[in-house]
Design a protein around this motif. Structure first.
Motif, PDB file in Angstrom:
ATOM      1  N   UNK A 147      38.457  42.599  29.039  1.00  0.00           N
ATOM      2  CA  UNK A 147      37.326  41.894  29.610  1.00  0.00           C
ATOM      3  C   UNK A 147      36.536  42.838  30.520  1.00  0.00           C
ATOM      4  N   UNK A 148      35.332  42.440  30.825  1.00  0.00           N
ATOM      5  CA  UNK A 148      34.534  43.203  31.791  1.00  0.00           C
ATOM      6  C   UNK A 148      34.894  42.748  33.197  1.00  0.00           C
ATOM      7  N   UNK A 149      35.226  43.675  34.099  1.00  0.00           N
ATOM      8  CA  UNK A 149      35.613  43.258  35.456  1.00  0.00           C
ATOM      9  C   UNK A 149      34.441  42.666  36.215  1.00  0.00           C
ATOM     10  N   UNK A 150      34.751  41.698  37.041  1.00  0.00           N
ATOM     11  CA  UNK A 150      33.765  41.109  37.950  1.00  0.00           C
ATOM     12  C   UNK A 150      34.131  41.519  39.359  1.00  0.00           C
ATOM     13  N   UNK A 151      33.368  42.445  39.901  1.00  0.00           N
ATOM     14  CA  UNK A 151      33.680  42.998  41.214  1.00  0.00           C
ATOM     15  C   UNK A 151      33.103  42.129  42.324  1.00  0.00           C
ATOM     16  N   UNK A 152      33.816  42.084  43.436  1.00  0.00           N
ATOM     17  CA  UNK A 152      33.387  41.291  44.592  1.00  0.00           C
ATOM     18  C   UNK A 152      33.234  42.131  45.859  1.00  0.00           C
ATOM     19  N   UNK A 153      33.522  43.419  45.769  1.00  0.00           N
ATOM     20  CA  UNK A 153      33.306  44.288  46.906  1.00  0.00           C
ATOM     21  C   UNK A 153      34.373  44.236  47.956  1.00  0.00           C
ATOM     22  N   UNK A 154      35.555  43.722  47.591  1.00  0.00           N
ATOM     23  CA  UNK A 154      36.658  43.670  48.580  1.00  0.00           C
ATOM     24  C   UNK A 154      37.906  44.331  48.021  1.00  0.00           C
ATOM     25  N   UNK A 209      47.102  39.495  44.603  1.00  0.00           N
ATOM     26  CA  UNK A 209      47.369  39.663  46.027  1.00  0.00           C
ATOM     27  C   UNK A 209      46.092  40.094  46.739  1.00  0.00           C
ATOM     28  N   UNK A 210      45.798  39.451  47.860  1.00  0.00           N
ATOM     29  CA  UNK A 210      44.605  39.800  48.609  1.00  0.00           C
ATOM     30  C   UNK A 210      44.976  40.742  49.745  1.00  0.00           C
ATOM     31  N   UNK A 211      44.186  41.807  49.866  1.00  0.00           N
ATOM     32  CA  UNK A 211      44.429  42.776  50.913  1.00  0.00           C
ATOM     33  C   UNK A 211      43.401  42.714  52.025  1.00  0.00           C
ATOM     34  N   UNK A 212      42.200  42.238  51.714  1.00  0.00           N
ATOM     35  CA  UNK A 212      41.117  42.249  52.678  1.00  0.00           C
ATOM     36  C   UNK A 212      40.593  40.842  52.914  1.00  0.00           C
ATOM     37  N   UNK A 213      40.131  40.585  54.112  1.00  0.00           N
ATOM     38  CA  UNK A 213      39.633  39.261  54.445  1.00  0.00           C
ATOM     39  C   UNK A 213      38.270  39.354  55.102  1.00  0.00           C
ATOM     40  N   UNK A 214      37.276  38.712  54.487  1.00  0.00           N
ATOM     41  CA  UNK A 214      35.954  38.657  55.097  1.00  0.00           C
ATOM     42  C   UNK A 214      35.982  37.900  56.412  1.00  0.00           C
ATOM     43  N   UNK A 215      36.836  36.856  56.491  1.00  0.00           N
ATOM     44  CA  UNK A 215      36.946  36.097  57.724  1.00  0.00           C
ATOM     45  C   UNK A 215      37.460  36.973  58.858  1.00  0.00           C
ATOM     46  N   UNK A 216      38.417  37.860  58.541  1.00  0.00           N
ATOM     47  CA  UNK A 216      38.961  38.729  59.580  1.00  0.00           C
ATOM     48  C   UNK A 216      37.896  39.658  60.132  1.00  0.00           C
ATOM     49  N   UNK A 217      37.059  40.216  59.250  1.00  0.00           N
ATOM     50  CA  UNK A 217      36.017  41.118  59.728  1.00  0.00           C
ATOM     51  C   UNK A 217      35.010  40.378  60.585  1.00  0.00           C
ATOM     52  N   UNK A 218      34.741  39.116  60.236  1.00  0.00           N
ATOM     53  CA  UNK A 218      33.815  38.321  61.034  1.00  0.00           C
ATOM     54  C   UNK A 218      34.385  38.048  62.412  1.00  0.00           C
ATOM     55  N   UNK A 243      40.614  57.774  47.993  1.00  0.00           N
ATOM     56  CA  UNK A 243      40.945  57.100  46.741  1.00  0.00           C
ATOM     57  C   UNK A 243      42.158  56.188  46.902  1.00  0.00           C
ATOM     58  N   UNK A 244      43.128  56.604  47.729  1.00  0.00           N
ATOM     59  CA  UNK A 244      44.287  55.748  47.986  1.00  0.00           C
ATOM     60  C   UNK A 244      43.853  54.459  48.669  1.00  0.00           C
ATOM     61  N   UNK A 245      42.883  54.560  49.589  1.00  0.00           N
ATOM     62  CA  UNK A 245      42.354  53.363  50.242  1.00  0.00           C
ATOM     63  C   UNK A 245      41.700  52.447  49.206  1.00  0.00           C
ATOM     64  N   UNK A 246      40.910  53.017  48.303  1.00  0.00           N
ATOM     65  CA  UNK A 246      40.251  52.207  47.274  1.00  0.00           C
ATOM     66  C   UNK A 246      41.262  51.539  46.347  1.00  0.00           C
ATOM     67  N   UNK A 247      42.404  52.180  46.137  1.00  0.00           N
ATOM     68  CA  UNK A 247      43.434  51.594  45.287  1.00  0.00           C
ATOM     69  C   UNK A 247      44.078  50.370  45.920  1.00  0.00           C
ATOM     70  N   UNK A 248      43.839  50.167  47.223  1.00  0.00           N
ATOM     71  CA  UNK A 248      44.339  48.975  47.891  1.00  0.00           C
ATOM     72  C   UNK A 248      43.388  47.791  47.770  1.00  0.00           C
ATOM     73  N   UNK A 249      42.201  48.010  47.209  1.00  0.00           N
ATOM     74  CA  UNK A 249      41.218  46.930  47.166  1.00  0.00           C
ATOM     75  C   UNK A 249      41.506  45.950  46.037  1.00  0.00           C
ATOM     76  N   UNK A 250      40.995  44.751  46.199  1.00  0.00           N
ATOM     77  CA  UNK A 250      41.097  43.739  45.148  1.00  0.00           C
ATOM     78  C   UNK A 250      40.285  44.134  43.917  1.00  0.00           C
ATOM     79  N   UNK A 251      39.162  44.843  44.132  1.00  0.00           N
ATOM     80  CA  UNK A 251      38.348  45.262  42.993  1.00  0.00           C
ATOM     81  C   UNK A 251      39.128  46.188  42.061  1.00  0.00           C
TER      82      UNK A 251
END
Length: 284
Positions: A277-284, A1-10, A257-265
């Motif tokens: 596996x090793x996680x691949x973070x994307x910063x969102x 599930x995606x919570x954040x959108x780079x397009x929205x911030x733009x 920390x609750x905010x960070x728990x909402x991130x895709x990362x």
């Protein structure tokens, strides 16, 4: 599930791209998602001018909106970091300004430190050779500092008849090295050797002069590949909690920390752990 959108911030109008930023008063480049700022007047030990102060301030302010930059490395060209304000291009003209003009200048220099502390990216300073005056302040305002044995850091304001309370030094430096040690440096204006700076906690580590920039860049690249939203939150809380009591800080960290728990990362890390596996973070 995606919570954040780079397009929205733009679309919200709070997005800039700084990979192709063209600096006029220092060298600037981007490797991966790491911005490299190089104070670039080696023949004078990389002093600052009115213009470079202002351009640095404005660049760090823009970093708040640059989602293509995940970490920043600041260094000096040649064998020195920064000798402070240029004697001929800053100190001389300051002796001719009236009080309003002087205040505008001191507020501008303080705004550079504010911008460095407010930008979400971790700032790593690679310090070699002379690191004096405003140069020492820029290193102090960074989040991580790599130094060398031959580095000499001096908050030398009293040696030119000024107070040691410049650009936040009396607030920030004691939090890094302690009140007594900061008092020593700010009253005396003496140079702190690389070994002393590392022993006192000003430098996070000492490396060979030929390796200091590479080590700082490697460290920055490692941070840039990590959970950069969480890094930004860590930086924000480290700064904000200076003015909080312990109970208030604990409550603030619970919210952060609750905010960070909402991130895709956070979700990526969980699924990677489950799948060994090793996680691949994307910063969102």
């Amino acid at each position: 599930m995606k919570y954040l959108s780079g397009e929205a911030s733009s679309l919200a109008g709070n997005h800039v791209t700084l990979a192709n930023f063209q600096a006029k008063h220092f060298a600037y480049s981007v490797t991966g998602q790491v911005a490299n700022i190089t104070l670039n007047r080696p023949e004078r030990k990389n002093p600052l001018t009115f213009d470079s102060y202002a351009e640095l301030r404005d660049l760090f302010r823009q970093m708040c909106f640059a989602d293509d930059i995940k970490a920043i490395v600041i260094s000096g060209a040649g064998e020195n970091f920064c000798s402070g304000g240029d004697v001929h291009e800053i100190i001389g003209p300051l002796t001719k300004l009236d009080m309003p003009g002087l205040l505008r200048f001191t507020q501008m220099t303080g705004d550079l430190v504010k911008a460095m502390r407010a930008c979400p990216q971790p700032v790593i300073a690679a310090v070699d050779g002379i690191c004096a005056g405003a140069g020492a302040i820029i290193a102090m305002a960074s989040d991580i500092r790599f130094g060398t044995v031959r580095s000499k850091t001096a908050f030398l304001f009293t040696r030119v008849g000024l107070a040691g309370c410049d650009m936040g030094a009396c607030a920030i430096l004691p939090r890094i090295i302690g009140q007594g040690r900061a008092s020593d440096l700010l009253y005396s204006g003496r140079s702190m050797s690389g070994e002393e700076a590392e022993r006192w906690g000003f430098f996070n580590r000492l490396v060979d002069p030929e390796s200091v920039l590479g080590e700082a860049q490697a460290y920055a690249q490692n941070l840039a590949s990590g959970p950069t939203f969480a890094h930004a939150m860590t930086k924000k809380m480290l700064h904000q909690e200076w003015d909080m009591g312990v109970d208030q800080a604990i409550d603030a960290e619970a919210q952060a920390q609750a905010i960070c728990m909402m991130t895709n990362d956070f979700h990526r890390a969980y699924h990677a752990f489950v799948n060994k596996q090793k996680p691949e973070f994307e910063g969102d």
